[in-house]
Design a protein around this motif. Structure first.
Motif, PDB file in Angstrom:
ATOM      1  N   GLY A   1      -0.684  -5.563  16.261  1.00 37.46           N
ATOM      2  CA  GLY A   1      -1.198  -4.361  15.608  1.00 37.46           C
ATOM      3  C   GLY A   1      -1.525  -4.546  14.141  1.00 37.46           C
ATOM      4  O   GLY A   1      -1.948  -3.602  13.482  1.00 37.46           O
ATOM      5  N   MET A   2      -1.346  -5.788  13.606  1.00 35.06           N
ATOM      6  CA  MET A   2      -1.654  -6.063  12.204  1.00 35.06           C
ATOM      7  C   MET A   2      -2.700  -7.167  12.103  1.00 35.06           C
ATOM      8  O   MET A   2      -2.651  -8.146  12.852  1.00 35.06           O
ATOM      9  CB  MET A   2      -0.405  -6.495  11.434  1.00 35.06           C
ATOM     10  N   VAL A   3      -3.639  -6.996  11.170  1.00 34.18           N
ATOM     11  CA  VAL A   3      -4.652  -8.022  10.921  1.00 34.18           C
ATOM     12  C   VAL A   3      -4.613  -8.397   9.441  1.00 34.18           C
ATOM     13  O   VAL A   3      -4.079  -7.637   8.613  1.00 34.18           O
ATOM     14  CB  VAL A   3      -6.072  -7.527  11.295  1.00 34.18           C
ATOM     15  N   ALA A   4      -5.172  -9.574   9.122  1.00 36.33           N
ATOM     16  CA  ALA A   4      -5.147 -10.029   7.727  1.00 36.33           C
ATOM     17  C   ALA A   4      -6.289 -10.995   7.466  1.00 36.33           C
ATOM     18  O   ALA A   4      -6.783 -11.663   8.384  1.00 36.33           O
ATOM     19  CB  ALA A   4      -3.819 -10.707   7.405  1.00 36.33           C
ATOM     20  N   VAL A   5      -6.691 -11.064   6.205  1.00 35.03           N
ATOM     21  CA  VAL A   5      -7.641 -12.089   5.747  1.00 35.03           C
ATOM     22  C   VAL A   5      -7.065 -12.698   4.476  1.00 35.03           C
ATOM     23  O   VAL A   5      -6.310 -12.040   3.743  1.00 35.03           O
ATOM     24  CB  VAL A   5      -9.055 -11.515   5.483  1.00 35.03           C
ATOM     25  N   ALA A   6      -7.409 -13.947   4.210  1.00 36.25           N
ATOM     26  CA  ALA A   6      -6.874 -14.643   3.038  1.00 36.25           C
ATOM     27  C   ALA A   6      -7.937 -15.541   2.425  1.00 36.25           C
ATOM     28  O   ALA A   6      -8.798 -16.073   3.133  1.00 36.25           O
ATOM     29  CB  ALA A   6      -5.651 -15.479   3.426  1.00 36.25           C
ATOM     30  N   VAL A   7      -7.870 -15.704   1.105  1.00 35.77           N
ATOM     31  CA  VAL A   7      -8.764 -16.618   0.389  1.00 35.77           C
ATOM     32  C   VAL A   7      -7.901 -17.608  -0.389  1.00 35.77           C
ATOM     33  O   VAL A   7      -6.769 -17.293  -0.768  1.00 35.77           O
ATOM     34  CB  VAL A   7      -9.719 -15.867  -0.575  1.00 35.77           C
ATOM     35  N   PRO A   8      -8.419 -18.810  -0.642  1.00 34.09           N
ATOM     36  CA  PRO A   8      -7.608 -19.840  -1.300  1.00 34.09           C
ATOM     37  C   PRO A   8      -7.635 -19.778  -2.819  1.00 34.09           C
ATOM     38  O   PRO A   8      -8.574 -19.260  -3.424  1.00 34.09           O
ATOM     39  CB  PRO A   8      -8.251 -21.134  -0.802  1.00 34.09           C
ATOM     40  N   ILE A   9      -6.583 -20.318  -3.429  1.00 29.69           N
ATOM     41  CA  ILE A   9      -6.564 -20.640  -4.857  1.00 29.69           C
ATOM     42  C   ILE A   9      -6.453 -22.155  -4.914  1.00 29.69           C
ATOM     43  O   ILE A   9      -5.461 -22.729  -4.452  1.00 29.69           O
ATOM     44  CB  ILE A   9      -5.375 -19.985  -5.578  1.00 29.69           C
TER      45      ILE A   9
ATOM     46  N   THR B   1       0.837  -1.179   0.000  1.00 25.37           N
ATOM     47  CA  THR B   1       0.000   0.000   0.000  1.00 25.37           C
ATOM     48  C   THR B   1       0.886   1.247   0.000  1.00 25.37           C
ATOM     49  O   THR B   1       2.051   1.188   0.390  1.00 25.37           O
ATOM     50  CB  THR B   1      -0.919   0.027   1.239  1.00 25.37           C
ATOM     51  N   GLN B   2       0.322   2.367  -0.408  1.00 24.34           N
ATOM     52  CA  GLN B   2       1.068   3.626  -0.383  1.00 24.34           C
ATOM     53  C   GLN B   2       0.955   4.323   0.967  1.00 24.34           C
ATOM     54  O   GLN B   2       1.578   5.357   1.193  1.00 24.34           O
ATOM     55  CB  GLN B   2       0.559   4.549  -1.493  1.00 24.34           C
ATOM     56  N   GLU B   3       0.151   3.772   1.857  1.00 27.91           N
ATOM     57  CA  GLU B   3       0.019   4.351   3.189  1.00 27.91           C
ATOM     58  C   GLU B   3       1.347   4.257   3.949  1.00 27.91           C
ATOM     59  O   GLU B   3       2.059   3.252   3.829  1.00 27.91           O
ATOM     60  CB  GLU B   3      -1.075   3.627   3.977  1.00 27.91           C
ATOM     61  N   PRO B   4       1.695   5.283   4.740  1.00 31.54           N
ATOM     62  CA  PRO B   4       2.991   5.260   5.440  1.00 31.54           C
ATOM     63  C   PRO B   4       3.092   4.170   6.506  1.00 31.54           C
ATOM     64  O   PRO B   4       4.174   3.643   6.755  1.00 31.54           O
ATOM     65  CB  PRO B   4       3.076   6.662   6.065  1.00 31.54           C
ATOM     66  N   LEU B   5       1.960   3.823   7.134  1.00 30.35           N
ATOM     67  CA  LEU B   5       1.966   2.785   8.163  1.00 30.35           C
ATOM     68  C   LEU B   5       1.658   1.441   7.507  1.00 30.35           C
ATOM     69  O   LEU B   5       0.538   1.192   7.050  1.00 30.35           O
ATOM     70  CB  LEU B   5       0.913   3.102   9.236  1.00 30.35           C
TER      71      LEU B   5
ATOM     72  N   VAL C   1      -4.380 -15.771  -1.493  1.00 35.68           N
ATOM     73  CA  VAL C   1      -4.284 -14.320  -1.691  1.00 35.68           C
ATOM     74  C   VAL C   1      -4.711 -13.670  -0.382  1.00 35.68           C
ATOM     75  O   VAL C   1      -5.793 -13.979   0.147  1.00 35.68           O
ATOM     76  CB  VAL C   1      -5.207 -13.842  -2.830  1.00 35.68           C
ATOM     77  N   ALA C   2      -3.863 -12.804   0.159  1.00 30.97           N
ATOM     78  CA  ALA C   2      -4.136 -12.206   1.463  1.00 30.97           C
ATOM     79  C   ALA C   2      -4.042 -10.695   1.407  1.00 30.97           C
ATOM     80  O   ALA C   2      -3.350 -10.126   0.550  1.00 30.97           O
ATOM     81  CB  ALA C   2      -3.166 -12.751   2.510  1.00 30.97           C
ATOM     82  N   CYS C   3      -4.745 -10.057   2.330  1.00 29.50           N
ATOM     83  CA  CYS C   3      -4.718  -8.605   2.475  1.00 29.50           C
ATOM     84  C   CYS C   3      -4.390  -8.286   3.926  1.00 29.50           C
ATOM     85  O   CYS C   3      -5.003  -8.851   4.843  1.00 29.50           O
ATOM     86  CB  CYS C   3      -6.081  -8.028   2.082  1.00 29.50           C
ATOM     87  N   HIS C   4      -3.398  -7.407   4.143  1.00 30.54           N
ATOM     88  CA  HIS C   4      -2.936  -7.051   5.485  1.00 30.54           C
ATOM     89  C   HIS C   4      -3.203  -5.573   5.759  1.00 30.54           C
ATOM     90  O   HIS C   4      -3.120  -4.741   4.853  1.00 30.54           O
ATOM     91  CB  HIS C   4      -1.424  -7.286   5.612  1.00 30.54           C
ATOM     92  N   ALA C   5      -3.476  -5.249   7.026  1.00 35.23           N
ATOM     93  CA  ALA C   5      -3.697  -3.853   7.393  1.00 35.23           C
ATOM     94  C   ALA C   5      -3.397  -3.639   8.872  1.00 35.23           C
ATOM     95  O   ALA C   5      -3.590  -4.559   9.686  1.00 35.23           O
ATOM     96  CB  ALA C   5      -5.140  -3.439   7.097  1.00 35.23           C
ATOM     97  N   PRO C   6      -2.927  -2.467   9.236  1.00 34.43           N
ATOM     98  CA  PRO C   6      -2.750  -2.160  10.660  1.00 34.43           C
ATOM     99  C   PRO C   6      -4.114  -1.883  11.295  1.00 34.43           C
ATOM    100  O   PRO C   6      -5.010  -1.330  10.649  1.00 34.43           O
ATOM    101  CB  PRO C   6      -1.885  -0.895  10.635  1.00 34.43           C
ATOM    102  N   VAL C   7      -4.269  -2.266  12.569  1.00 32.53           N
ATOM    103  CA  VAL C   7      -5.557  -2.066  13.241  1.00 32.53           C
ATOM    104  C   VAL C   7      -5.870  -0.592  13.419  1.00 32.53           C
ATOM    105  O   VAL C   7      -7.025  -0.214  13.631  1.00 32.53           O
ATOM    106  CB  VAL C   7      -5.578  -2.785  14.604  1.00 32.53           C
TER     107      VAL C   7
END
Length: 281
Positions: free
Chosen positions: A225-233, A146-150, A244-250
């Motif tokens: 402080g980080m969460v994620a979700v993932a889906v299968p291939i 992501t382009q977000e600084p955190l 395929v997963a997506c990560h983000a800070p809480v």
């Protein structure tokens, strides 16, 4: 006398132009068949849900046991197959894993993969990655930040534990109970954060929940402080090959908010699937 006649006949065929052409074609066909046999053997081992024995491989590939044994011995010497200490079975070796990773990192494949992940990042606003299972861990083979600084920065090729990552728990959820128990028995369920699940009973409950959802979830279990979700291939037989997963800070998104992006993750998984699987229509 018959043997002498056959020998002279073979020599005559080799000396004649037509016989030479036939011999060359036969040799070329033999080399091609042997090369393809090696690839098919590795395919069988890679797609199997458990180690395959010599007899099973010989039967599946319709190859004599003696020939299969010679092939397995050669591949084992070069690290492409590994013999399990119990059960006399075979699994892909480190060389096969490295070959798979090198293929996944192929520039042409990565360009397409990165384009798909880039579109996913644009839709979610968060870092997205492609992960595959490797032994008792997962490996990040592609990633767009992501382009977000955190954000959480992980270099490609980073290995992460299965028991506390969204993709890893998804891989565990797709295993049979026996496979999962054998794998977890070899692992040290290390706590990466206060939320990491290290109790085998609680972890089994969590994996059953993820199997029911069909979505991997990491609620600050891998990095605080980080969460994620993932889906299968998945392959046509239901075997999971990647996630395929997506990560983000809480500080920016909760697990519930990330789950709202599952439709976009599934769409990306459908687009990435042909890059990872070569299936006949």
């Amino acid at each position: 006398m018959q043997d002498a006649f056959q020998k002279r006949q073979a020599e005559a065929e080799e000396d004649s132009p037509a016989g030479g052409v036939v011999a060359v074609h036969a040799a070329a066909h033999g080399d091609e068949a042997r090369g393809l046999r090696v690839l098919r053997l590795i395919e069988h081992l890679a797609s199997a849900s458990q180690p395959l024995t010599l007899s099973q491989l010989a039967t599946r590939m319709q190859v004599p046991k003696a020939s299969m044994m010679r092939l397995l011995d050669t591949l084992e010497q070069h690290g492409y197959v590994l013999r399990t200490p119990v059960g006399r079975g075979y699994v892909p070796g480190a060389a096969s894993t490295n070959l798979a990773l090198a293929t996944l990192r192929n520039n042409a494949l990565i360009r397409v993969s990165r384009s798909i992940l880039g579109s996913l990042v644009a839709a979610t606003g968060e870092t997205c990655n492609l992960a595959i299972p490797e032994g008792n861990a997962i490996v990040y083979v592609d990633r767009v930040e992501t382009q977000e600084p955190l954000r959480l920065h992980l270099v490609l090729g980073t290995r992460a534990p299965m028991h506390c990552t969204a993709s890893g728990k998804l891989f565990l959820a797709h295993m049979t109970l026996l496979e999962r128990r054998e794998l977890l028995a070899m692992l040290t369920l290390q706590a990466r954060t206060p939320k990491s699940i290290t109790d085998p009973v609680l972890l089994e409950r969590e994996i059953v929940r993820i199997a029911r959802l069909g979505i991997g979830i990491d609620d600050e279990e891998f990095v605080h402080g980080m969460v994620a979700v993932a889906v299968p291939i998945c392959a046509a037989d239901g075997r999971i090959v990647a996630a395929v997963a997506c990560h983000a800070p809480v500080a920016r998104k909760s697990v519930e908010q990330l789950l709202q992006h599952v439709p976009q993750l599934k769409e990306a998984a459908v687009k990435l699937r042909p890059l990872l699987l070569a299936e006949s229509s």
